[in-house]
Scaffold this motif. Structure first.
Motif, PDB file in Angstrom:
ATOM      1  N   GLY A  32      41.812  37.139  40.561  1.00  0.00           N
ATOM      2  CA  GLY A  32      40.885  36.275  39.861  1.00  0.00           C
ATOM      3  C   GLY A  32      41.321  36.061  38.428  1.00  0.00           C
ATOM      4  N   ASP A  33      40.590  35.210  37.746  1.00  0.00           N
ATOM      5  CA  ASP A  33      40.958  34.891  36.363  1.00  0.00           C
ATOM      6  C   ASP A  33      41.082  36.106  35.451  1.00  0.00           C
ATOM      7  OD1 ASP A  33      39.093  31.750  36.306  1.00  0.00           O
ATOM      8  OD2 ASP A  33      41.119  32.243  36.996  1.00  0.00           O
ATOM      9  N   PRO A  34      40.201  37.121  35.570  1.00  0.00           N
ATOM     10  CA  PRO A  34      40.321  38.251  34.646  1.00  0.00           C
ATOM     11  C   PRO A  34      41.654  38.983  34.750  1.00  0.00           C
ATOM     12  CG  PRO A  34      38.190  38.303  35.721  1.00  0.00           C
ATOM     13  CD  PRO A  34      39.014  37.277  36.428  1.00  0.00           C
ATOM     14  N   ALA A  35      42.284  38.924  35.937  1.00  0.00           N
ATOM     15  CA  ALA A  35      43.525  39.668  36.128  1.00  0.00           C
ATOM     16  C   ALA A  35      44.659  39.049  35.319  1.00  0.00           C
ATOM     17  CB  ALA A  35      43.872  39.724  37.598  1.00  0.00           C
ATOM     18  N   ALA A  36      44.764  37.722  35.354  1.00  0.00           N
ATOM     19  CA  ALA A  36      45.621  36.935  34.465  1.00  0.00           C
ATOM     20  C   ALA A  36      46.989  37.538  34.190  1.00  0.00           C
ATOM     21  CB  ALA A  36      44.882  36.700  33.140  1.00  0.00           C
TER      22      ALA A  36
END
Length: 117
Positions: A59-63
């Motif tokens: 997901g985006d938080p992993a980035a």
């Protein structure tokens, strides 16, 4: 049943590795993953990995900073978090689902990650 651990206090730029030990009918899992929730915010998807094939989805938080893995022999999933930022502070939950399009139905108790200088 899922048991998360590995949270703690870390400075910005630091690293932590979260673990999630699964017990019970893990052979029925399609995927197992991580979510997080900060105070006053919605729960958000961090990453998951398919239990059988080990394919990750971020997901985006992993980035590009987080890496998910699992050890089927030990019924354990990991989340390696590098270059942690203040906004990564949250309670991190592991969860499992039984089908690709299904809901996450098994949740662990959560582990607190605090990023602070």
């Amino acid at each position: 049943q899922l048991q998360a651990s590995g949270g703690g206090l870390v400075q910005p730029g630091g690293s932590l590795r979260l673990s999630c030990v699964a017990s019970g009918f893990t052979k029925d899992y399609n995927a197992i993953g991580w979510f997080r929730q900060a105070p006053g915010k919605e729960r958000e998807f961090v990453a998951h990995i398919t239990w059988s094939g080990g394919s990750p989805l971020y997901g985006d938080p992993a980035a590009g900073r987080f890496s998910i893995s699992r050890n089927k022999a030990q019924n354990t999933m990991y989340l390696q978090m590098n270059n942690l930022k203040l906004e990564d502070s949250a309670v991190y939950y592991c969860a499992a689902k039984l089908s690709p399009g299904g809901e996450y139905i098994a949740w662990g108790q959560g582990t607190q990650v605090t990023v602070s200088s």
